[in-house]
Design an enzyme around this catalytic site. Structure first.
Site, PDB file in Angstrom:
ATOM      1  N   PRO A 113       1.121  -1.427  -0.270  1.00  0.00           N
ATOM      2  CA  PRO A 113      -0.379  -0.173  -0.245  1.00  0.00           C
ATOM      3  C   PRO A 113       0.774   1.443   0.162  1.00  0.00           C
ATOM      4  O   PRO A 113       0.420   2.190   0.372  1.00  0.00           O
ATOM      5  CB  PRO A 113      -0.913   0.146   1.166  1.00  0.00           C
ATOM      6  CG  PRO A 113      -0.097  -0.681   1.926  1.00  0.00           C
ATOM      7  CD  PRO A 113       0.729  -2.064   1.469  1.00  0.00           C
ATOM      8  N   GLY A 114       2.182   1.298  -0.442  1.00  0.00           N
ATOM      9  CA  GLY A 114       2.657   2.321  -0.223  1.00  0.00           C
ATOM     10  C   GLY A 114       3.585   2.525   0.835  1.00  0.00           C
ATOM     11  O   GLY A 114       3.965   4.002   1.215  1.00  0.00           O
ATOM     12  N   SER A 115       3.596   2.425   1.833  1.00  0.00           N
ATOM     13  CA  SER A 115       3.849   2.776   2.928  1.00  0.00           C
ATOM     14  C   SER A 115       5.617   3.309   2.527  1.00  0.00           C
ATOM     15  O   SER A 115       6.265   4.201   2.988  1.00  0.00           O
ATOM     16  CB  SER A 115       4.020   1.759   4.620  1.00  0.00           C
ATOM     17  OG  SER A 115       2.868   1.674   4.266  1.00  0.00           O
ATOM     18  N   LYS A 116       6.532   2.165   2.085  1.00  0.00           N
ATOM     19  CA  LYS A 116       7.669   2.675   1.795  1.00  0.00           C
ATOM     20  C   LYS A 116       8.314   3.484   0.704  1.00  0.00           C
ATOM     21  O   LYS A 116       9.033   4.244   0.272  1.00  0.00           O
ATOM     22  CB  LYS A 116       8.286   1.429   1.498  1.00  0.00           C
ATOM     23  CG  LYS A 116       8.714   0.282   2.645  1.00  0.00           C
ATOM     24  CD  LYS A 116       9.779  -1.247   2.010  1.00  0.00           C
ATOM     25  CE  LYS A 116       9.473  -2.098   3.820  1.00  0.00           C
ATOM     26  NZ  LYS A 116       7.420  -2.223   3.420  1.00  0.00           N
ATOM     27  N   CYS A 149       9.471  -9.747   4.742  1.00  0.00           N
ATOM     28  CA  CYS A 149       8.932  -9.827   7.247  1.00  0.00           C
ATOM     29  C   CYS A 149       8.589 -11.600   7.171  1.00  0.00           C
ATOM     30  O   CYS A 149       7.574 -11.504   7.371  1.00  0.00           O
ATOM     31  CB  CYS A 149       7.890  -8.707   7.301  1.00  0.00           C
ATOM     32  SG  CYS A 149       6.127  -9.365   6.164  1.00  0.00           S
TER      33      CYS A 149
HETATM   34  C1  LIG Z   1       5.166  -7.108   1.202  1.00  0.00           C
HETATM   35  S1  LIG Z   1       3.871  -6.051   0.008  1.00  0.00           S
HETATM   36  C2  LIG Z   1       4.420  -4.400  -0.383  1.00  0.00           C
HETATM   37  C3  LIG Z   1       4.360  -3.671   0.952  1.00  0.00           C
HETATM   38  C4  LIG Z   1       5.569  -1.921   0.247  1.00  0.00           C
HETATM   39  N1  LIG Z   1       6.581  -2.280  -0.060  1.00  0.00           N
HETATM   40  C5  LIG Z   1       4.417  -1.233   1.809  1.00  0.00           C
HETATM   41  O1  LIG Z   1       6.566  -1.146   1.810  1.00  0.00           O
HETATM   42  O2  LIG Z   1       3.628  -0.827   1.663  1.00  0.00           O
HETATM   43  C6  LIG Z   1       4.391  -6.695  -1.919  1.00  0.00           C
HETATM   44  C7  LIG Z   1       3.463  -6.470  -2.885  1.00  0.00           C
HETATM   45  O3  LIG Z   1       3.701  -7.147  -3.535  1.00  0.00           O
HETATM   46  C8  LIG Z   1       2.922  -7.547  -5.017  1.00  0.00           C
HETATM   47  N2  LIG Z   1       2.799  -8.254  -5.741  1.00  0.00           N
HETATM   48  C9  LIG Z   1       2.676  -9.790  -5.817  1.00  0.00           C
HETATM   49  N3  LIG Z   1       3.313 -10.176  -7.046  1.00  0.00           N
HETATM   50  C10 LIG Z   1       4.022  -9.401  -7.605  1.00  0.00           C
HETATM   51  C11 LIG Z   1       4.066  -9.192  -9.352  1.00  0.00           C
HETATM   52  N4  LIG Z   1       4.974 -10.718  -9.567  1.00  0.00           N
HETATM   53  N5  LIG Z   1       5.210  -8.627  -9.582  1.00  0.00           N
HETATM   54  C12 LIG Z   1       4.801  -6.994  -8.598  1.00  0.00           C
HETATM   55  N6  LIG Z   1       5.007  -6.601  -7.319  1.00  0.00           N
HETATM   56  C13 LIG Z   1       4.142  -8.274  -6.786  1.00  0.00           C
HETATM   57  C14 LIG Z   1       1.941  -7.930  -3.875  1.00  0.00           C
HETATM   58  O4  LIG Z   1       0.354  -7.040  -4.388  1.00  0.00           O
HETATM   59  C15 LIG Z   1       1.537  -6.423  -2.723  1.00  0.00           C
HETATM   60  O5  LIG Z   1       1.055  -5.792  -2.836  1.00  0.00           O
END
Ligand SMILES: C[S@@+](CC[C@H](N)C(=O)[O-])C[C@H]1O[C@@H](n2cnc3c(N)ncnc32)[C@H](O)[C@@H]1O
Lengths: 140, 292
Positions: B106-109, B222
């Site tokens: 959701p864009g925290s980073k 994580c």
């Molecule tokens: C750990 S979360 C990211 C959290 C985000 N970086 C933050 O800090 O708010 C992983 C994300 O990767 C996405 N994802 C899943 N498969 C993917 C793919 N093949 N390519 C890119 N992103 C993918 C998921 O939908 C999810 O939103």
């Protein structure tokens, strides 16, 4: 849309100086205008570019709350300053009676020198334009 | 979970801390609010806070529903896990650069990166999931971000670019979130991690390709599973080298170099593992790579 066209609209309604828009680029998609930092955009297929700052569909055009929260601090006219209890009501997304001789239309709503968001003023009433997910829930 | 007995230091303390809930944390969004002013506002409201030992914009909050704080609705703060603020710090983006966040929602980073760049330069926030685009957009708007463009590629096929820095915050088994959602560790297993590993390797390989020469690539998860961490990073070490991670005020454990009876490359110890009982946080893994 170019920067001076956009700046012209914000200047005439809110008195925001053109330099607040310097270094950004503007894109129009359907009736919305988007604002993004001036960097070169790589050749990719985009879902969104920067922030949606205004909607041109209706007359007058409508600023978004998120854009006012950034640009509104430079505004010099069509401002409404709220007191404590008025701010609470505005943040709940409700309407407020306000005594003023503002021009009818969209206004920058402030509380303690901070921009809360966009309001719509006419006939002595400010209607909160805060998006639902940015409202507080009333505690009464 | 028992399979981690040999790699987690003081395993009993690790198990014990998992039953204790975590502090709510937030990041001060300097795109909209000065740090000193924000702290003053919290004091006025009687909300208790403590600044992280290792990051001046991260706070532990003593409040039950931080999401309901006016400061959050107005975008002055963003609710974010403590260790989730580590990858952007290591990425170290500079104003004016072009940065790719390959798994963004959701864009925290993303928004932390934007803040570090002072809304200048460009961040490409990529997220393939349609449902997850909404929270990503909404957070960018609330936080006043003006240098983010959103794309929707499968990260493994993100087509082109020559980025100064790339973040891969990969989808993972989330074992490190046990203190937020009890039961995650119990459901986790090696088979599931091996499935995720294929995706993670694809993402990290493409990220490394997309970075410019000498560009920085951060890989984070994580989770504790070595299959999703060191064993993923290992696959790009022909094209990039690992830089040792050390953040003053935050204790890390070195990446592991032996797993399931097999020995891995020594330089994988440059990765950082964060365990919940050591800093009283969630669990996290991060690697910093410099492309050749
Ligand atoms: C750990 S979360 C990211 C959290 C985000 N970086 C933050 O800090 O708010 C992983 C994300 O990767 C996405 N994802 C899943 N498969 C993917 C793919 N093949 N390519 C890119 N992103 C993918 C998921 O939908 C999810 O939103």
């Amino acid at each position: 849309m170019n920067s001076s066209e956009v700046a012209g609209l914000w200047q005439s309604r809110f008195g925001i100086p053109e330099k607040a828009f310097a270094g950004y680029r503007f894109f129009r998609k359907a009736q919305s205008v988007w604002m993004i930092s001036g960097s070169e955009l790589p050749d990719l297929s985009y879902e969104a570019l920067g922030m949606r700052i205004m909607n041109l569909k209706d007359r007058p055009w409508k600023p978004t709350t998120c854009a006012l929260q950034i640009l509104g601090k430079h505004a010099t006219k069509n401002l409404v300053h709220l007191n404590d209890s008025q701010a609470m009501i505005f943040l709940e997304g409700k309407s407020l009676p306000i005594e003023s001789n503002l021009e009818p239309g969209y206004v920058v709503v402030l509380y303690r020198e901070e921009v809360l968001g966009c309001g719509l003023y006419s006939h002595g009433i400010v209607i909160s334009q805060l998006p639902k997910e940015r409202r507080t829930t009333s505690c009464s | 979970m028992e399979r981690y007995r040999d790699i987690v230091p003081d395993f009993e303390a690790f198990k014990a801390v998992l039953h204790r809930p975590l502090f709510n944390c937030c990041r001060i969004n300097t795109l909209k609010m000065e740090r000193a002013k924000l702290l003053e506002r919290l004091d006025e409201k009687g909300v208790g806070w403590k600044i992280f030992d290792w990051y001046p914009f991260g706070l532990k909050l003593d409040v039950e529903s931080p999401g309901k704080l006016l400061e959050n609705l107005l975008g002055y703060i963003h609710i974010q896990e403590e260790l989730s603020m580590v990858p952007p710090l290591l990425l170290d983006p500079q104003p004016g650069e072009v940065v790719l966040d390959l798994c963004a929602s959701p864009g925290s980073k993303t928004t932390q990166i934007s803040q570090m760049m002072n809304n200048r330069g460009l961040v490409i926030a990529n997220e393939p999931s349609l449902a997850r685009l909404t929270p990503l957009r909404s957070n960018c708007e609330r936080l006043g971000v003006l240098n983010v463009a959103i794309t929707r590629y499968d990260g493994r096929n993100f087509p082109r670019g020559s980025f100064d820095r790339v973040l891969v915050d990969a989808p993972c088994s989330s074992e490190g979130r046990e203190r937020r959602g009890p039961g995650i560790l119990a459901r986790s297993n090696r088979k599931r991690s091996l499935d995720l590993q294929k995706l993670q390797i694809g993402l990290l390989k493409n990220a490394t390709r997309l970075a410019k020469p000498k560009g920085v690539v951060i890989y984070s998860t994580c989770t504790y599973a070595p299959e999703e961490n060191e064993l993923v990073v290992e696959k790009v070490l022909d094209d990039a080298r690992l830089e040792r991670i050390s953040i003053p005020g935050l204790k890390d454990c070195p990446g592991i170099t032996e797993w399931n009876g097999e020995t891995m490359r020594d330089d994988l110890s440059n990765c950082a593992r964060y365990y919940p009982h050591i800093n009283d946080t969630g669990g996290f893994f991060v690697a910093k790579l410099i492309k050749n």
